[in-house]
Design a protein around this motif. Structure first.
Motif, short mmCIF file in Angstrom:
data_model
loop_
_atom_site.label_atom_id
_atom_site.label_comp_id
_atom_site.label_asym_id
_atom_site.label_seq_id
_atom_site.Cartn_x
_atom_site.Cartn_y
_atom_site.Cartn_z
N TYR A 218 7.40 5.17 -1.02
CA TYR A 218 8.86 4.87 -1.01
C TYR A 218 9.53 3.95 -1.40
N PRO A 219 9.68 3.33 -2.50
CA PRO A 219 9.86 1.25 -3.04
C PRO A 219 10.79 1.54 -1.86
N ARG A 220 11.83 2.53 -1.71
CA ARG A 220 13.28 1.98 -1.36
C ARG A 220 13.41 2.15 0.36
N ALA A 221 11.97 2.19 0.74
CA ALA A 221 12.14 1.88 2.34
C ALA A 221 11.59 0.63 2.45
N LYS A 222 12.53 -0.10 2.58
CA LYS A 222 12.55 -1.68 2.45
C LYS A 222 11.74 -2.22 3.83
N LYS A 223 13.21 -1.38 5.11
CA LYS A 223 12.77 -1.91 5.98
C LYS A 223 11.40 -1.05 6.37
N THR A 224 10.81 -0.07 6.88
CA THR A 224 9.78 0.47 7.23
C THR A 224 8.51 -0.34 6.69
N ARG A 225 8.62 -0.51 5.29
CA ARG A 225 7.46 -1.32 4.43
C ARG A 225 7.40 -2.42 5.09
N ALA A 226 8.33 -2.99 5.43
CA ALA A 226 8.31 -4.58 5.74
C ALA A 226 7.76 -4.74 7.27
N VAL A 227 7.90 -3.82 8.13
CA VAL A 227 7.45 -4.19 9.94
C VAL A 227 6.62 -3.38 9.56
N ILE A 228 5.62 -2.03 8.59
CA ILE A 228 4.56 -1.85 8.68
C ILE A 228 3.16 -3.23 8.10
N ALA A 229 4.19 -3.75 7.22
CA ALA A 229 2.86 -5.45 6.59
C ALA A 229 2.70 -5.96 7.96
N GLN A 230 3.88 -6.35 8.49
CA GLN A 230 4.19 -7.34 9.74
C GLN A 230 3.18 -7.11 10.95
N VAL A 231 3.21 -5.51 11.30
CA VAL A 231 2.66 -5.48 12.99
C VAL A 231 1.06 -5.62 12.79
N PRO A 232 0.22 -5.83 13.90
CA PRO A 232 -1.38 -5.38 13.91
C PRO A 232 -1.60 -4.90 12.94
N LEU A 233 -3.10 -4.31 12.31
CA LEU A 233 -3.25 -3.22 11.62
C LEU A 233 -4.12 -2.19 12.69
N SER A 234 -4.79 -3.29 13.84
CA SER A 234 -4.85 -2.11 15.02
C SER A 234 -3.87 -1.34 15.71
N SER A 235 -2.93 -1.47 14.98
CA SER A 235 -1.72 -0.25 16.05
C SER A 235 -1.42 0.78 14.70
N LEU A 236 -2.59 0.84 13.53
CA LEU A 236 -1.57 1.82 12.29
C LEU A 236 -2.65 3.18 12.10
N VAL A 237 -2.17 4.03 12.17
CA VAL A 237 -2.64 5.75 12.42
C VAL A 237 -2.20 6.17 11.04
N LEU A 238 -2.88 6.87 10.08
CA LEU A 238 -2.27 7.79 8.67
C LEU A 238 -2.00 8.97 9.50
N GLU A 239 -0.77 9.25 8.98
CA GLU A 239 -0.75 11.17 8.80
C GLU A 239 -0.21 11.40 7.34
N THR A 240 0.66 12.71 7.39
CA THR A 240 1.23 13.30 6.42
C THR A 240 2.33 13.66 6.63
N ASP A 241 2.61 14.76 7.81
CA ASP A 241 3.77 15.74 8.86
C ASP A 241 3.40 16.92 7.77
N ALA A 242 2.60 17.00 6.90
CA ALA A 242 2.78 18.52 6.27
C ALA A 242 2.76 19.36 7.07
N PRO A 243 3.90 20.58 6.08
CA PRO A 243 4.61 20.37 4.68
C PRO A 243 5.11 19.31 4.86
N ASP A 244 6.30 18.87 5.13
CA ASP A 244 7.34 18.19 5.63
C ASP A 244 7.37 16.78 4.66
N MET A 245 8.01 16.00 5.16
CA MET A 245 7.51 14.17 4.22
C MET A 245 7.04 14.39 3.36
#
Length: 256
Positions: free
Chosen positions: A179-206
């Motif tokens: 979501y482009p409007r999620a500017k704060k979260t997107r900015a944080v995720i752009a800055q943290v180390p790549l080694s700290s990230l994992v993918l998820e969907t939380d399906a059927p939610d989110m």
């Protein structure tokens, strides 16, 4: 790709679970972690994961369901973690949700006791949060728990992200960043180390952007990866490989 958080055991998938899993396999989503939410659902989870090789399970008591909490549920959790040693990938989904009417003192006690079980069984944890980062970080620092885990659907500040990373945690990245409007979260995720990230969907939610009002699906994980790759400066394949390896590193039983 690995979906580190998907409730594929929920009734929303009862009519087409086979088709969803087939589509996931075709798209390269070859492992899916199903977190536990309440004791009454654990057997359903375990049987489902025994039926599909790409499904893995975690077991835990979600704060949302603590209105039905009984102390013997922790004893049952301890038993199930022992019984399924080597197969269960984490204790979770556990955590604190201060948007709920459930007593915060009870939430903190059950969370801390589940951390103790994870410590005893040498397992990571999958952590739910809502309006509770400060309390979670305080309890994690106070605990003897040291096996790390995943902060599910992370949407906190850069300072909070760094606090979790310093405690040995990965950050679960889901549909929010589409979501482009999620500017704060997107900015944080752009800055943290790549080694700290994992993918998820939380399906059927989110649900992801453009799919609002629809059932979310683990087959949308590649779209979340696309959004993450667009936020990062590293080569796209490096981002994909890192998320896969990060998940294996924090949830090593996935490979069993």
């Amino acid at each position: 790709m690995i979906d580190s958080h998907c409730h594929l055991d929920f009734p929303a998938f009862d009519l087409d679970r086979d088709q969803v899993l087939l589509k996931c396999a075709q798209l390269g989503v070859n492992s899916i972690v199903i977190p536990g939410t309440q004791a009454s659902m654990w057997l359903r989870q375990i049987l489902l994961c025994e039926s599909y090789s790409q499904l893995k399970f975690a077991l835990g008591l979600h704060p949302y369901f603590l209105h039905n909490y009984r102390t013997e549920q922790l004893q049952l959790l301890d038993q199930q973690l022992s019984l399924h040693q080597g197969k269960v990938v984490a204790v979770g989904e556990i955590g604190l949700d201060f948007s709920l009417p459930t007593d915060e003192v009870l939430q903190e006690r059950v969370f801390s006791e589940q951390l103790n079980l994870a410590h005893q069984h040498r397992l990571p944890v999958i952590v739910h949060h809502r309006q509770s980062h400060n309390a979670l970080i305080r309890l994690l620092k106070k605990s003897t728990f040291c096996n790390g885990g995943i902060i599910h659907a992370f949407s906190g500040s850069l300072q909070e992200a760094r606090a979790y990373i310093d405690l040995g945690f990965k950050l679960g990245i889901g549909g929010t960043i589409t979501y482009p409007r999620a500017k704060k979260t997107r900015a944080v995720i752009a800055q943290v180390p790549l080694s700290s990230l994992v993918l998820e969907t939380d399906a059927p939610d989110m649900p992801i952007n453009s799919k609002q009002g629809e059932r979310n699906s683990p087959s949308y994980l590649p779209l979340i990866l696309d959004a993450l790759q667009a936020l990062r400066t590293e080569p796209e394949n490096d981002v994909k490989q890192a998320c896969w390896q990060n998940t294996l590193n924090i949830l090593p039983n996935i490979s069993n």
